[in-house]
Design a protein around this motif. Structure first.
Motif, mmCIF file in Angstrom:
data_model
loop_
_atom_site.group_PDB
_atom_site.id
_atom_site.type_symbol
_atom_site.label_atom_id
_atom_site.label_comp_id
_atom_site.label_asym_id
_atom_site.label_seq_id
_atom_site.Cartn_x
_atom_site.Cartn_y
_atom_site.Cartn_z
ATOM 1 N N THR A 52 0.845 -1.196 0.000
ATOM 2 C CA THR A 52 0.000 0.000 0.000
ATOM 3 C C THR A 52 0.878 1.244 0.000
ATOM 4 N N HIS A 53 1.889 1.233 0.837
ATOM 5 C CA HIS A 53 2.811 2.379 0.911
ATOM 6 C C HIS A 53 3.583 2.531 -0.400
ATOM 7 N N TRP A 54 4.101 1.425 -0.919
ATOM 8 C CA TRP A 54 4.875 1.431 -2.170
ATOM 9 C C TRP A 54 4.038 1.998 -3.319
ATOM 10 N N LEU A 55 2.840 1.454 -3.479
ATOM 11 C CA LEU A 55 1.974 1.881 -4.581
ATOM 12 C C LEU A 55 1.558 3.346 -4.431
ATOM 13 N N HIS A 70 -0.875 -7.039 -7.197
ATOM 14 C CA HIS A 70 0.516 -6.680 -6.931
ATOM 15 C C HIS A 70 1.214 -7.699 -6.026
ATOM 16 N N THR A 71 0.509 -8.165 -5.006
ATOM 17 C CA THR A 71 1.125 -9.059 -4.019
ATOM 18 C C THR A 71 0.980 -10.537 -4.350
ATOM 19 N N LYS A 72 0.076 -10.864 -5.284
ATOM 20 C CA LYS A 72 -0.259 -12.250 -5.626
ATOM 21 C C LYS A 72 -0.963 -12.957 -4.461
ATOM 22 N N ILE A 73 -1.625 -12.165 -3.607
ATOM 23 C CA ILE A 73 -2.452 -12.722 -2.528
ATOM 24 C C ILE A 73 -3.881 -12.741 -3.064
ATOM 25 N N ASP A 74 -4.575 -13.865 -2.915
ATOM 26 C CA ASP A 74 -5.916 -13.963 -3.495
ATOM 27 C C ASP A 74 -6.831 -12.877 -2.927
ATOM 28 N N PRO A 75 -7.828 -12.456 -3.707
ATOM 29 C CA PRO A 75 -8.679 -11.331 -3.315
ATOM 30 C C PRO A 75 -9.385 -11.512 -1.970
ATOM 31 N N MET A 76 -9.864 -12.711 -1.668
ATOM 32 C CA MET A 76 -10.578 -12.939 -0.417
ATOM 33 C C MET A 76 -9.636 -12.765 0.786
#
Length: 155
Positions: A52-55, A70-76
């Motif tokens: 969040t800070h980077w973006l 960006h993180t490749k963490i699933d949306p849920m």
């Protein structure tokens, strides 16, 4: 006496790239987890706060969808972790200004203070951990990016 069972295609466990990656990843994550304890952050929370800070620094319109991509963490999981960070007072989520389906994400002042300190600790650890690669670190990163590209194509 050597077994005649040929279940595995490798002679030694060290010949399995996947097994080595799993071992290195577990070691690295275990140490990152220790480094983040003093900030009361899980590794996923750290990654989403830092992203969040980077973006935001890149002047991106930060949304949950962008963070997930960006993180490749699933949306849920992204949504669940962001909710926990909001409860901790480290970020705020609100309806997007132009897309009613999207949620905008921004760090609170406390969130900025915490992530700036945590990034220093994580980056210091990464420098020490990956120092074993020496001059090969840039090439290693290129190979990791190639693996990420493969997984993106497979989706």
């Amino acid at each position: 006496m050597e077994s005649t069972d040929n279940t595995f295609s490798v002679d030694k466990a060290e010949d399995s790239s996947g097994f080595l990656l799993w071992q290195v990843t577990n070691l690295w994550q275990r140490e990152i987890k220790k480094a983040l304890v003093k900030y009361d952050l899980t590794h996923s929370q750290y990654v989403l706060l830092a992203s969040t800070h980077w973006l935001a620094l890149q002047k991106q319109d930060v949304t949950q969808v962008l963070l997930s991509t960006h993180t490749k963490i699933d949306p849920m999981t992204t949504s669940t972790v962001l909710r926990a960070l909001q409860t901790k007072g480290l970020l705020q989520r609100q309806e997007h200004a132009t897309d009613t389906r999207a949620k905008s994400v921004a760090l609170t002042e406390t969130g900025k203070q915490v992530i700036k300190q945590a990034v220093i600790v994580v980056e210091d650890f990464d420098r020490l951990f990956f120092a074993a690669l020496g001059a090969g670190a840039a090439e290693f990163n290129k190979k990791l990016i190639a693996l990420l590209a493969y997984t993106n194509e497979a989706e």
